[in-house]
Design a protein around this motif. Sequence first.
Motif, short mmCIF file in Angstrom:
data_model
loop_
_atom_site.label_atom_id
_atom_site.label_comp_id
_atom_site.label_asym_id
_atom_site.label_seq_id
_atom_site.Cartn_x
_atom_site.Cartn_y
_atom_site.Cartn_z
N UNK A 1 6.10 17.52 2.89
CA UNK A 1 6.19 16.46 1.60
C UNK A 1 6.55 15.11 2.04
N UNK A 2 5.53 14.26 1.69
CA UNK A 2 5.74 12.82 2.04
C UNK A 2 5.45 12.30 0.70
N UNK A 3 6.90 11.20 0.60
CA UNK A 3 6.58 10.12 -0.63
C UNK A 3 6.69 8.95 0.15
N UNK A 4 5.65 7.96 -0.14
CA UNK A 4 5.27 6.62 0.37
C UNK A 4 5.86 5.80 -0.44
N UNK A 5 6.93 5.02 -0.48
CA UNK A 5 7.02 4.04 -1.48
C UNK A 5 6.39 2.75 -1.35
N UNK A 6 5.65 2.13 -2.26
CA UNK A 6 4.87 1.04 -2.02
C UNK A 6 3.36 1.07 -2.51
N UNK A 7 2.62 0.00 -2.88
CA UNK A 7 1.41 -0.11 -3.33
C UNK A 7 0.54 -1.03 -2.60
N UNK A 8 1.01 -1.62 -1.55
CA UNK A 8 0.21 -2.86 -1.02
C UNK A 8 -0.67 -1.97 0.20
N UNK A 9 -1.32 -3.09 0.97
CA UNK A 9 -2.38 -2.63 2.14
C UNK A 9 -1.51 -1.53 2.88
N UNK A 10 -0.32 -1.48 3.61
CA UNK A 10 0.03 -0.58 4.04
C UNK A 10 0.17 0.93 3.41
N UNK A 11 0.49 0.96 2.25
CA UNK A 11 0.70 2.28 1.41
C UNK A 11 -0.80 2.89 1.50
N UNK A 12 -1.59 2.01 0.79
CA UNK A 12 -2.84 2.81 0.71
C UNK A 12 -3.80 3.11 2.10
N UNK A 13 -3.22 2.54 3.13
CA UNK A 13 -3.82 3.06 4.39
C UNK A 13 -3.00 4.30 4.80
N UNK A 14 -1.87 4.52 4.50
CA UNK A 14 -0.96 5.44 4.91
C UNK A 14 -1.51 6.95 4.09
N UNK A 15 -1.65 6.50 2.99
CA UNK A 15 -1.82 7.75 1.92
C UNK A 15 -3.13 8.96 2.37
#
Length: 510
Positions: free
Chosen positions: A186-200
């Motif tokens: 279970x992963x939580x990615x904190x952020x809403x920028x370019x890196x976050x939308x790539x990781x998700x």
Amino acid sequence: MTTQSSHTGTTDFDVLIIGAGVSGISAAYHLATRRPRTTFAVLEARDSVGGTWSLFRYPGIRSDSDMPTYGFGFKPWTHRKSIADGHLILDYLRDTVTENGLSEHIRLGYRVLEARFSTSTARWTVLAERTGGEPVRFTARFLFLGTGMYDHSAGYTPDFAGADEFEGRIVHPQHWPQQMDYTGKRVVVIGSGATAVTLIPSMADKAAHVTMLQRSPSYVFSMPAEDVIANALNTVFGHERAAAMIRRKNIAMTRGIYKACKRAPRLTRRLLIGLVRRQLPAHFDVDTHFTPRYNPWDQRLCVVPGGDLFQAISSGRASVCTDRIARFTPTGVELESGQHLTADIIVTATGFALSPLGRIRLEVDGREVDLPSTTVYKSMMLSEVPNLAFVVGYTNIAWTLKADLVSEHFCRLLDHMDANGFHTVAPVAADPGMGRVPLVGDLNSGYVQRGIEGFPRAGTTGPWSVEMAYERDAERLRGGSIQDAALRFTSGAPGSAETPALATTTGGDR
């Protein structure tokens, strides 16, 4: 200038380029091809070329600019993917180095600490530290800083209360462990920028579930990973002939979108959010999770190729939570709303730290250069700092477009100086009555606001202005004259009493 030498022990050069990323490779290519008698070396702190693309290894890393414009003007991008994966970009950069014989100029494992300019000798003395701590000194007539904007030693992570209590793993994308297994986690990615939308979407295929936890939404723009028109042009005309057409098309499109966002923010806001709404389930709360509080292009648009982020959300493998963090707990993240997100892994995609000109200490005749006190000239030189050029690329279009323009202009500047017997050049101090603004003033992104004060400032008029407008820079850097009243050239043999020379000649200005 002196003739080129292949002796690897040489420490004196006409030009020292700092950084073997996109900007440094561009400068090296232009010097090698336009001025083959110029001696130069590229000093790179890391053990490989590629800059950001050799450092960042997080899942799904990719370009957020189209590659026909992010690629170099002298080397067409030939892969079918226009929004390309990081490993493809790194291969492209390595191929550029190999194909153009640049490897012999690149010295890996040299971290530059300081550079001192002496007017009496018209040369820079550069102190570098080799991997392992050995100090090495270089001298050069010119310094070219291709150090980028990001601090490669550490990313930015806020101080989260309770972070030391979390029993899982906390990872920043800039320091991604190569062997980290998130299968079934279970992963939580904190952020809403370019890196976050790539990781998700990249992690969603293997993870049990991925949650994007954001304090506030960003604009997310879906575009095809492959450019159908570009691929058709390549098929019909071949890569070499099609490259210029594709480049012009993409520049016009990107600049057109940017200008539309700035001129009609309410309309483009509705369009961008409407496009997102069409790609998500009818019940999804777009107003909460994908409706930013700022206007389009006050921060960079986040590009998602093929709508992969929306597909991951629609499938249920990923979700979005818009809330503020109260604290980390042993099993996840507690939010201010009272909700708790359970996590095995927390990814802090919270941004990067800025590094003003590589944090290199600059000194001119015993006086340390205070970067925020300087004003940039033509977006590539510093007021009252002789024989120095640097690259800070665009924020609203591909970085490399600016790197190529600066490299071209730099070579023209050297041609002009050689033709007229000039040994040093420095922009004269800007008019003290002129307004001064942040070097990157068009974005209010957190990472920009945190670190931009450490950079040189931009002026508001003439060659001192910094406009994130490729077409205007192309006019003044590629087509504009070297001759300028704002530049002070000096002639006379180094070591002698130098005579100021006004920039009134045109010989060599081509």
